[in-house]
Every structure is written in C-alpha cells, then in structure tokens.
Design a protein around this motif. Structure first.
Motif, PDB file in Angstrom:
ATOM      1  N   MET A   1     -77.215 -94.034  47.784  1.00 19.15           N
ATOM      2  CA  MET A   1     -77.743 -92.977  46.937  1.00 19.15           C
ATOM      3  C   MET A   1     -78.553 -93.613  45.816  1.00 19.15           C
ATOM      4  O   MET A   1     -78.152 -94.608  45.237  1.00 19.15           O
ATOM      5  N   THR A   2     -79.706 -93.023  45.523  1.00 18.47           N
ATOM      6  CA  THR A   2     -80.589 -93.526  44.478  1.00 18.47           C
ATOM      7  C   THR A   2     -80.320 -92.774  43.180  1.00 18.47           C
ATOM      8  O   THR A   2     -80.349 -91.543  43.148  1.00 18.47           O
ATOM      9  N   GLU A   3     -80.058 -93.536  42.125  1.00 21.67           N
ATOM     10  CA  GLU A   3     -79.810 -92.949  40.801  1.00 21.67           C
ATOM     11  C   GLU A   3     -81.154 -92.711  40.104  1.00 21.67           C
ATOM     12  O   GLU A   3     -81.943 -93.639  39.926  1.00 21.67           O
ATOM     13  N   VAL A   4     -81.412 -91.448  39.754  1.00 26.35           N
ATOM     14  CA  VAL A   4     -82.676 -91.056  39.138  1.00 26.35           C
ATOM     15  C   VAL A   4     -82.386 -90.323  37.835  1.00 26.35           C
ATOM     16  O   VAL A   4     -81.419 -89.555  37.759  1.00 26.35           O
ATOM     17  N   VAL A   5     -83.233 -90.556  36.836  1.00 26.92           N
ATOM     18  CA  VAL A   5     -83.106 -89.871  35.551  1.00 26.92           C
ATOM     19  C   VAL A   5     -84.407 -89.156  35.233  1.00 26.92           C
ATOM     20  O   VAL A   5     -85.481 -89.558  35.710  1.00 26.92           O
ATOM     21  N   ALA A   6     -84.303 -88.100  34.448  1.00 28.13           N
ATOM     22  CA  ALA A   6     -85.489 -87.351  34.044  1.00 28.13           C
ATOM     23  C   ALA A   6     -85.253 -86.746  32.664  1.00 28.13           C
ATOM     24  O   ALA A   6     -84.113 -86.636  32.209  1.00 28.13           O
ATOM     25  N   ALA A   7     -86.347 -86.349  32.030  1.00 27.24           N
ATOM     26  CA  ALA A   7     -86.295 -85.831  30.660  1.00 27.24           C
ATOM     27  C   ALA A   7     -86.738 -84.377  30.607  1.00 27.24           C
ATOM     28  O   ALA A   7     -87.781 -84.017  31.154  1.00 27.24           O
ATOM     29  N   LEU A   8     -85.955 -83.580  29.915  1.00 29.01           N
ATOM     30  CA  LEU A   8     -86.308 -82.210  29.592  1.00 29.01           C
ATOM     31  C   LEU A   8     -86.773 -82.253  28.140  1.00 29.01           C
ATOM     32  O   LEU A   8     -85.966 -82.299  27.212  1.00 29.01           O
ATOM     33  N   ILE A   9     -88.097 -82.304  27.976  1.00 30.98           N
ATOM     34  CA  ILE A   9     -88.713 -82.468  26.655  1.00 30.98           C
ATOM     35  C   ILE A   9     -89.291 -81.127  26.217  1.00 30.98           C
ATOM     36  O   ILE A   9     -90.147 -80.567  26.908  1.00 30.98           O
ATOM     37  N   LYS A  36     -86.376 -94.003  38.703  1.00 33.17           N
ATOM     38  CA  LYS A  36     -85.176 -94.666  39.198  1.00 33.17           C
ATOM     39  C   LYS A  36     -84.558 -95.571  38.132  1.00 33.17           C
ATOM     40  O   LYS A  36     -85.266 -96.221  37.365  1.00 33.17           O
ATOM     41  N   VAL A  37     -83.231 -95.619  38.145  1.00 37.77           N
ATOM     42  CA  VAL A  37     -82.485 -96.533  37.287  1.00 37.77           C
ATOM     43  C   VAL A  37     -82.466 -97.891  37.967  1.00 37.77           C
ATOM     44  O   VAL A  37     -82.106 -98.006  39.140  1.00 37.77           O
ATOM     45  N   GLU A  38     -82.885 -98.928  37.242  1.00 38.49           N
ATOM     46  CA  GLU A  38     -82.901-100.283  37.789  1.00 38.49           C
ATOM     47  C   GLU A  38     -81.560-100.961  37.548  1.00 38.49           C
ATOM     48  O   GLU A  38     -80.821-100.585  36.624  1.00 38.49           O
ATOM     49  N   TYR A  72     -83.298 -85.807  50.555  1.00 34.56           N
ATOM     50  CA  TYR A  72     -84.649 -85.746  51.106  1.00 34.56           C
ATOM     51  C   TYR A  72     -84.612 -86.439  52.463  1.00 34.56           C
ATOM     52  O   TYR A  72     -83.680 -87.196  52.750  1.00 34.56           O
ATOM     53  N   PRO A  73     -85.630 -86.242  53.297  1.00 37.18           N
ATOM     54  CA  PRO A  73     -85.655 -86.956  54.582  1.00 37.18           C
ATOM     55  C   PRO A  73     -85.643 -88.482  54.428  1.00 37.18           C
ATOM     56  O   PRO A  73     -85.082 -89.186  55.256  1.00 37.18           O
ATOM     57  N   ASP A  74     -86.241 -88.986  53.331  1.00 34.24           N
ATOM     58  CA  ASP A  74     -86.367 -90.433  53.156  1.00 34.24           C
ATOM     59  C   ASP A  74     -85.373 -91.039  52.170  1.00 34.24           C
ATOM     60  O   ASP A  74     -85.256 -92.253  52.101  1.00 34.24           O
ATOM     61  N   LEU A  75     -84.643 -90.236  51.391  1.00 32.62           N
ATOM     62  CA  LEU A  75     -83.648 -90.758  50.467  1.00 32.62           C
ATOM     63  C   LEU A  75     -82.768 -89.645  49.921  1.00 32.62           C
ATOM     64  O   LEU A  75     -83.132 -88.469  49.966  1.00 32.62           O
ATOM     65  N   THR A  76     -81.620 -90.045  49.392  1.00 36.94           N
ATOM     66  CA  THR A  76     -80.722 -89.127  48.709  1.00 36.94           C
ATOM     67  C   THR A  76     -80.705 -89.529  47.247  1.00 36.94           C
ATOM     68  O   THR A  76     -80.557 -90.717  46.924  1.00 36.94           O
ATOM     69  N   VAL A  77     -80.887 -88.545  46.356  1.00 34.51           N
ATOM     70  CA  VAL A  77     -80.935 -88.846  44.932  1.00 34.51           C
ATOM     71  C   VAL A  77     -79.802 -88.157  44.192  1.00 34.51           C
ATOM     72  O   VAL A  77     -79.382 -87.062  44.544  1.00 34.51           O
ATOM     73  N   HIS A  78     -79.320 -88.839  43.173  1.00 35.19           N
ATOM     74  CA  HIS A  78     -78.444 -88.248  42.163  1.00 35.19           C
ATOM     75  C   HIS A  78     -79.318 -88.196  40.912  1.00 35.19           C
ATOM     76  O   HIS A  78     -79.666 -89.236  40.350  1.00 35.19           O
ATOM     77  N   LEU A  79     -79.705 -86.997  40.520  1.00 38.16           N
ATOM     78  CA  LEU A  79     -80.636 -86.787  39.417  1.00 38.16           C
ATOM     79  C   LEU A  79     -79.880 -86.317  38.191  1.00 38.16           C
ATOM     80  O   LEU A  79     -79.142 -85.326  38.248  1.00 38.16           O
TER      81      LEU A  79
END
Length: 144
Positions: A1-9, A36-38, A72-79
């Motif tokens: 699972m890919t760890e993803v972050v985003a901003a609600l600005i 993505k979180v590195e 997604y077809p190409d990856l799973t994200v935790h947002l």
C-alpha cells in the motif's frame, strides 16, 4: 500500500484544487495537492515537501480532515488529507496543469481522482449542513 498525503487549504470559503498533468496516471483529473510519503518522512514532513515542490509554498499542517483507502488498477493508496494553511508564498503551477480555488458547491463542476470521492462527499454534506444554519461563521472551521 502506498502512503499518500494531501492538503485541504482554505481561502475563505474556497479550497485549493490542482489538475494533474496530462502525461501522469489519472491525467487531467483534479485532486488536492500532495504526494507520496518517502521512507524516513513523517506524513506532515512529506506534505510540507510536496507543497514546496509542487506549488512553491510553505505551510503549516493542521489536524487530519479525513483518511481513505482506495484501490486503483495500478496501486492501492492510503490517503490522509490534512487541514493546512499557507504561511509563505502564493501557489504556483510548477507541476500541475491548472490550479483553482473552489467552493464545496462547485465540486460537481470538476472531475476528481476516484480516491477523493469520499472526501468530496463529506465536504458537500458539511457545506449543506452549514448553509442551513442561521449564524454567519466560516463553515470550514466547524467540526463534524
């Protein structure tokens, strides 16, 4: 699972959305700024780095607005979507095709990435709830 972050600005009753570049996966769809979180980064550090790289802004990361998982077809994200405030600069289009400040009422005018759908639904619900209130307050500050 890919760890993803985003901003609600927020800027008043509007929030920032970004249109993905045409050449990337989910090209030309709209999303919240982030990435993505590195390895070795906290989610907050990753969000600050991504906003600097993609928009040339500094920001303060606040509380978590919402977390979702999407396959997604190409990856799973935790947002993880954080409330965030710009502390330095004005958003620049360094990576995105376009940037917009929109209200929750305008969400349906844009095609968003599928991972954002639950978040957008919550924004719509909160907007409707607050619009029904008689008091004049900044709806983005109301907790659920």
């Amino acid at each position: 699972m890919t760890e993803v972050v985003a901003a609600l600005i927020w800027r008043g009753e509007q929030f920032l959305i970004c249109q993905r570049p045409a050449h990337k996966a989910r090209g030309l769809l709209w999303e919240f700024v982030g990435g993505k979180v590195e390895p070795g980064e906290t989610r907050e550090e990753a969000l600050i780095r991504e906003c600097r790289e993609e928009l040339d802004i500094g920001l303060t990361v606040g509380d978590v607005f919402m977390e979702v998982e999407h396959v997604y077809p190409d990856l799973t994200v935790h947002l993880t979507l954080f409330h965030a405030e710009i502390t330095e600069g004005e958003p620049q289009r360094l990576e995105h095709n376009d940037l917009r400040w929109i209200t929750a009422k305008e969400i349906d005018q844009y095609d968003f990435c599928p991972a954002d759908e639950e978040i957008l639904e919550r924004l719509r619900r909160e907007y409707k709830r607050v619009q029904g209130r008689a008091s004049r307050c900044r709806w983005a500050d109301i907790s659920v």
